[in-house]
Design a protein around this motif. Structure first.
Motif, PDB file in Angstrom:
ATOM      1  N   ALA A   1     100.966 -39.021  -5.667  1.00  0.00           N
ATOM      2  CA  ALA A   1     101.732 -39.904  -4.777  1.00  0.00           C
ATOM      3  C   ALA A   1     102.560 -40.894  -5.584  1.00  0.00           C
ATOM      4  CB  ALA A   1     100.790 -40.639  -3.827  1.00  0.00           C
ATOM      5  N   ILE A   2     101.974 -41.429  -6.640  1.00  0.00           N
ATOM      6  CA  ILE A   2     102.729 -42.340  -7.509  1.00  0.00           C
ATOM      7  C   ILE A   2     103.885 -41.587  -8.169  1.00  0.00           C
ATOM      8  CG2 ILE A   2     102.596 -43.706  -9.639  1.00  0.00           C
ATOM      9  CD1 ILE A   2      99.718 -44.458  -8.760  1.00  0.00           C
ATOM     10  N   GLY A   3     103.618 -40.363  -8.607  1.00  0.00           N
ATOM     11  CA  GLY A   3     104.667 -39.559  -9.229  1.00  0.00           C
ATOM     12  C   GLY A   3     105.815 -39.263  -8.284  1.00  0.00           C
ATOM     13  N   VAL A   4     105.501 -38.920  -7.055  1.00  0.00           N
ATOM     14  CA  VAL A   4     106.547 -38.645  -6.064  1.00  0.00           C
ATOM     15  C   VAL A   4     107.351 -39.919  -5.791  1.00  0.00           C
ATOM     16  CG1 VAL A   4     106.964 -38.029  -3.658  1.00  0.00           C
ATOM     17  CG2 VAL A   4     105.379 -36.693  -5.027  1.00  0.00           C
ATOM     18  N   GLY A   5     106.672 -41.045  -5.735  1.00  0.00           N
ATOM     19  CA  GLY A   5     107.378 -42.313  -5.535  1.00  0.00           C
ATOM     20  C   GLY A   5     108.333 -42.625  -6.675  1.00  0.00           C
ATOM     21  N   LEU A   6     107.880 -42.391  -7.912  1.00  0.00           N
ATOM     22  CA  LEU A   6     108.745 -42.631  -9.066  1.00  0.00           C
ATOM     23  C   LEU A   6     109.934 -41.671  -9.072  1.00  0.00           C
ATOM     24  CD1 LEU A   6     106.077 -43.249 -11.854  1.00  0.00           C
ATOM     25  CD2 LEU A   6     107.605 -44.919 -10.816  1.00  0.00           C
ATOM     26  N   ILE A   7     109.687 -40.422  -8.700  1.00  0.00           N
ATOM     27  CA  ILE A   7     110.780 -39.442  -8.636  1.00  0.00           C
ATOM     28  C   ILE A   7     111.820 -39.878  -7.608  1.00  0.00           C
ATOM     29  CG2 ILE A   7     111.362 -37.080  -7.948  1.00  0.00           C
ATOM     30  CD1 ILE A   7     108.605 -36.274  -9.154  1.00  0.00           C
TER      31      ILE A   7
END
Length: 64
Positions: A14-20
């Motif tokens: 979820a953090i990765g998708v947010g950063l993307i």
């Protein structure tokens, strides 16, 4: 141990998708002409980040 690693994988993805999404929005703001390409790449990368959660779920169910 239970499903802690599945939860951690979900939080990480979820953090990765947010950063993307954040970086894709920044890149689109800097170069609006490339918005289509940036969107496509962001969707592919978000799908790969979400895949981490599915690997964790798979390992939880069948990794024993």
């Amino acid at each position: 141990m239970g499903s802690i690693h599945v939860g951690l994988a979900a939080i990480g993805s979820a953090i990765g998708v947010g950063l993307i999404g954040m970086k894709a929005a920044e890149a689109t703001g800097r170069n609006p002409g490339a918005a289509g390409q940036i969107r496509n790449i962001a969707i592919i990368l978000a799908a790969l980040a979400e895949g981490i959660t599915f690997f964790a779920i798979f390992l939880e169910k069948f990794g024993r």
